[in-house]
Motif scaffolding. Structure first.
Motif, PDB file in Angstrom:
ATOM      1  N   GLY A  60       0.785  -1.224   0.000  1.00 44.32           N
ATOM      2  CA  GLY A  60       0.000   0.000   0.000  1.00 44.32           C
ATOM      3  C   GLY A  60       0.816   1.272   0.000  1.00 44.32           C
ATOM      4  O   GLY A  60       0.287   2.353  -0.237  1.00 44.32           O
ATOM      5  N   GLU A  61       2.104   1.177   0.269  1.00 44.64           N
ATOM      6  CA  GLU A  61       2.953   2.361   0.291  1.00 44.64           C
ATOM      7  C   GLU A  61       3.380   2.688  -1.131  1.00 44.64           C
ATOM      8  O   GLU A  61       3.811   1.810  -1.873  1.00 44.64           O
ATOM      9  CB  GLU A  61       4.178   2.074   1.159  1.00 44.64           C
ATOM     10  N   LEU A  62       3.258   3.945  -1.517  1.00 43.21           N
ATOM     11  CA  LEU A  62       3.700   4.344  -2.850  1.00 43.21           C
ATOM     12  C   LEU A  62       5.213   4.203  -2.949  1.00 43.21           C
ATOM     13  O   LEU A  62       5.933   4.415  -1.965  1.00 43.21           O
ATOM     14  CB  LEU A  62       3.308   5.787  -3.145  1.00 43.21           C
ATOM     15  N   VAL A  63       5.687   3.857  -4.119  1.00 44.21           N
ATOM     16  CA  VAL A  63       7.132   3.781  -4.344  1.00 44.21           C
ATOM     17  C   VAL A  63       7.632   5.217  -4.468  1.00 44.21           C
ATOM     18  O   VAL A  63       7.311   5.928  -5.419  1.00 44.21           O
ATOM     19  CB  VAL A  63       7.462   2.950  -5.605  1.00 44.21           C
ATOM     20  N   ASP A  64       8.386   5.628  -3.466  1.00 44.64           N
ATOM     21  CA  ASP A  64       8.919   6.981  -3.408  1.00 44.64           C
ATOM     22  C   ASP A  64      10.396   6.892  -3.010  1.00 44.64           C
ATOM     23  O   ASP A  64      10.922   5.789  -2.833  1.00 44.64           O
ATOM     24  CB  ASP A  64       8.101   7.840  -2.442  1.00 44.64           C
ATOM     25  N   PRO A  65      11.088   8.015  -2.901  1.00 42.85           N
ATOM     26  CA  PRO A  65      12.519   7.944  -2.584  1.00 42.85           C
ATOM     27  C   PRO A  65      12.854   7.189  -1.299  1.00 42.85           C
ATOM     28  O   PRO A  65      13.874   6.506  -1.237  1.00 42.85           O
ATOM     29  CB  PRO A  65      12.922   9.419  -2.489  1.00 42.85           C
ATOM     30  N   VAL A  66      12.026   7.283  -0.289  1.00 40.33           N
ATOM     31  CA  VAL A  66      12.305   6.560   0.950  1.00 40.33           C
ATOM     32  C   VAL A  66      12.262   5.055   0.705  1.00 40.33           C
ATOM     33  O   VAL A  66      13.154   4.313   1.142  1.00 40.33           O
ATOM     34  CB  VAL A  66      11.308   6.981   2.065  1.00 40.33           C
ATOM     35  N   LEU A  67      11.260   4.589  -0.007  1.00 38.87           N
ATOM     36  CA  LEU A  67      11.149   3.160  -0.304  1.00 38.87           C
ATOM     37  C   LEU A  67      12.257   2.717  -1.261  1.00 38.87           C
ATOM     38  O   LEU A  67      12.820   1.634  -1.107  1.00 38.87           O
ATOM     39  CB  LEU A  67       9.770   2.833  -0.872  1.00 38.87           C
ATOM     40  N   VAL A  68      12.602   3.548  -2.227  1.00 43.98           N
ATOM     41  CA  VAL A  68      13.688   3.220  -3.152  1.00 43.98           C
ATOM     42  C   VAL A  68      15.011   3.099  -2.389  1.00 43.98           C
ATOM     43  O   VAL A  68      15.793   2.179  -2.631  1.00 43.98           O
ATOM     44  CB  VAL A  68      13.791   4.268  -4.288  1.00 43.98           C
ATOM     45  N   ALA A 114      -1.003  10.476  -4.795  1.00 42.12           N
ATOM     46  CA  ALA A 114      -0.170  11.390  -5.588  1.00 42.12           C
ATOM     47  C   ALA A 114      -0.305  11.022  -7.057  1.00 42.12           C
ATOM     48  O   ALA A 114      -0.375   9.841  -7.401  1.00 42.12           O
ATOM     49  CB  ALA A 114       1.286  11.306  -5.151  1.00 42.12           C
ATOM     50  N   PRO A 115      -0.367  12.011  -7.935  1.00 44.75           N
ATOM     51  CA  PRO A 115      -0.524  11.702  -9.364  1.00 44.75           C
ATOM     52  C   PRO A 115       0.701  10.954  -9.919  1.00 44.75           C
ATOM     53  O   PRO A 115       1.829  11.189  -9.469  1.00 44.75           O
ATOM     54  CB  PRO A 115      -0.676  13.072 -10.026  1.00 44.75           C
ATOM     55  N   PRO A 116       0.473  10.070 -10.867  1.00 44.72           N
ATOM     56  CA  PRO A 116       1.578   9.293 -11.435  1.00 44.72           C
ATOM     57  C   PRO A 116       2.706  10.166 -11.990  1.00 44.72           C
ATOM     58  O   PRO A 116       3.868   9.793 -11.900  1.00 44.72           O
ATOM     59  CB  PRO A 116       0.912   8.491 -12.561  1.00 44.72           C
ATOM     60  N   GLU A 117       2.366  11.325 -12.526  1.00 47.78           N
ATOM     61  CA  GLU A 117       3.394  12.208 -13.081  1.00 47.78           C
ATOM     62  C   GLU A 117       4.358  12.670 -11.997  1.00 47.78           C
ATOM     63  O   GLU A 117       5.564  12.763 -12.214  1.00 47.78           O
ATOM     64  CB  GLU A 117       2.761  13.440 -13.755  1.00 47.78           C
ATOM     65  N   GLU A 118       3.819  12.964 -10.811  1.00 51.54           N
ATOM     66  CA  GLU A 118       4.647  13.397  -9.691  1.00 51.54           C
ATOM     67  C   GLU A 118       5.566  12.255  -9.255  1.00 51.54           C
ATOM     68  O   GLU A 118       6.760  12.458  -9.012  1.00 51.54           O
ATOM     69  CB  GLU A 118       3.767  13.839  -8.521  1.00 51.54           C
ATOM     70  N   GLN A 119       5.016  11.058  -9.170  1.00 51.77           N
ATOM     71  CA  GLN A 119       5.809   9.891  -8.788  1.00 51.77           C
ATOM     72  C   GLN A 119       6.898   9.638  -9.824  1.00 51.77           C
ATOM     73  O   GLN A 119       8.059   9.411  -9.474  1.00 51.77           O
ATOM     74  CB  GLN A 119       4.918   8.666  -8.645  1.00 51.77           C
ATOM     75  N   GLU A 121       8.336  11.716 -11.921  1.00 51.30           N
ATOM     76  CA  GLU A 121       9.366  12.758 -11.883  1.00 51.30           C
ATOM     77  C   GLU A 121      10.306  12.565 -10.696  1.00 51.30           C
ATOM     78  O   GLU A 121      11.529  12.634 -10.827  1.00 51.30           O
ATOM     79  CB  GLU A 121       8.710  14.136 -11.813  1.00 51.30           C
ATOM     80  N   LEU A 122       9.738  12.278  -9.544  1.00 45.45           N
ATOM     81  CA  LEU A 122      10.534  12.084  -8.342  1.00 45.45           C
ATOM     82  C   LEU A 122      11.426  10.851  -8.462  1.00 45.45           C
ATOM     83  O   LEU A 122      12.613  10.890  -8.146  1.00 45.45           O
ATOM     84  CB  LEU A 122       9.605  11.960  -7.137  1.00 45.45           C
ATOM     85  N   LEU A 123      10.870   9.756  -8.960  1.00 46.33           N
ATOM     86  CA  LEU A 123      11.654   8.531  -9.107  1.00 46.33           C
ATOM     87  C   LEU A 123      12.731   8.670 -10.172  1.00 46.33           C
ATOM     88  O   LEU A 123      13.834   8.155 -10.000  1.00 46.33           O
ATOM     89  CB  LEU A 123      10.744   7.340  -9.413  1.00 46.33           C
ATOM     90  N   ALA A 124      12.432   9.366 -11.264  1.00 45.63           N
ATOM     91  CA  ALA A 124      13.442   9.577 -12.308  1.00 45.63           C
ATOM     92  C   ALA A 124      14.640  10.329 -11.736  1.00 45.63           C
ATOM     93  O   ALA A 124      15.791   9.989 -12.038  1.00 45.63           O
ATOM     94  CB  ALA A 124      12.834  10.332 -13.481  1.00 45.63           C
ATOM     95  N   ASP A 125      14.383  11.315 -10.894  1.00 43.59           N
ATOM     96  CA  ASP A 125      15.465  12.076 -10.278  1.00 43.59           C
ATOM     97  C   ASP A 125      16.298  11.180  -9.359  1.00 43.59           C
ATOM     98  O   ASP A 125      17.531  11.177  -9.425  1.00 43.59           O
ATOM     99  CB  ASP A 125      14.885  13.255  -9.489  1.00 43.59           C
ATOM    100  N   VAL A 126      15.643  10.400  -8.525  1.00 45.88           N
ATOM    101  CA  VAL A 126      16.352   9.513  -7.593  1.00 45.88           C
ATOM    102  C   VAL A 126      17.171   8.476  -8.345  1.00 45.88           C
ATOM    103  O   VAL A 126      18.338   8.229  -8.031  1.00 45.88           O
ATOM    104  CB  VAL A 126      15.353   8.838  -6.630  1.00 45.88           C
ATOM    105  N   LEU A 127      16.568   7.866  -9.354  1.00 41.98           N
ATOM    106  CA  LEU A 127      17.266   6.818 -10.093  1.00 41.98           C
ATOM    107  C   LEU A 127      18.414   7.374 -10.928  1.00 41.98           C
ATOM    108  O   LEU A 127      19.439   6.711 -11.087  1.00 41.98           O
ATOM    109  CB  LEU A 127      16.284   6.029 -10.960  1.00 41.98           C
ATOM    110  N   SER A 128      18.282   8.592 -11.431  1.00 47.03           N
ATOM    111  CA  SER A 128      19.396   9.169 -12.193  1.00 47.03           C
ATOM    112  C   SER A 128      20.579   9.446 -11.272  1.00 47.03           C
ATOM    113  O   SER A 128      21.738   9.254 -11.655  1.00 47.03           O
ATOM    114  CB  SER A 128      18.969  10.429 -12.947  1.00 47.03           C
TER     115      SER A 128
END
Length: 181
Positions: A70-78, A128-133, A135-142
């Motif tokens: 249930g937790e969104l994949v975000d920088p903390v989870l990554v 949170a909208p998929p676009e926000e997720q 963008e945030l994940l692309a930044d973390v992964l880069s």
């Protein structure tokens, strides 16, 4: 060579397993089912040392992702997934050598964890909208990829065999190719 082939076959097994799950959405299939399928396919499809280590990286990350339903994949989870992936990879090798894909995955884990302290936004609110997720994940992964590339370049400084051959570790480089994809 062998390392690239072994890593490619391991990832091919994962992709084949994902294809077998069908065309449903994440919500329809379920994160737990996807993660379990990916971890199992990586392990069963692993070939050679590089494939086995890669399968443990995938398994470690997958286990962390499924541990938080249930937790969104975000920088903390990554960050947690990278840390668990690095731990699993190191535990899978009897005599870990620095300058290899182990070093690259650990560098990614460290960079993402370090970056969390300086991020304006490290958590996503439910809904949170998929676009926000994205963008945030692309930044973390880069940023993680940058750290892996730096680790690959430092490999010859850490491992005499690489320095003497004038090459970087094929497994570490392969991991950067997978992450870039």
């Amino acid at each position: 060579g062998d390392t690239g082939d072994n890593m490619a076959m391991t990832m091919r097994a994962v992709l084949d397993e994902l294809d077998a799950l069908g065309d449903g959405s994440l919500e329809e299939i379920g994160r737990e089912r996807i993660v379990e399928a990916v971890a199992r396919a990586a392990l069963l499809g692993a070939r050679g040392n590089s494939g086995v280590i890669l399968s443990q990286i995938v398994r470690g990350a997958a286990e962390e992702l499924v541990s938080r339903p249930g937790e969104l994949v975000d920088p903390v989870l990554v960050a947690a997934a990278f840390a668990r992936a690095a731990d699993a990879a190191y535990r899978s090798v009897r005599d870990p050598a620095e300058g290899t894909m182990l070093t690259a995955v650990r560098a990614m884990a460290h960079r993402v964890a370090q970056d969390l302290a300086h991020m304006d936004k490290s958590r996503l609110a439910p809904g949170a909208p998929p676009e926000e997720q994205d963008e945030l994940l692309a930044d973390v992964l880069s940023r993680a990829l940058e750290a892996a590339n730096e680790a690959v370049e430092r490999g010859p400084e850490q491992l005499r065999a690489l320095r003497e051959a004038g090459v970087v570790d094929a497994g570490a480089y392969g991991l950067t190719v997978i992450m870039a994809g």
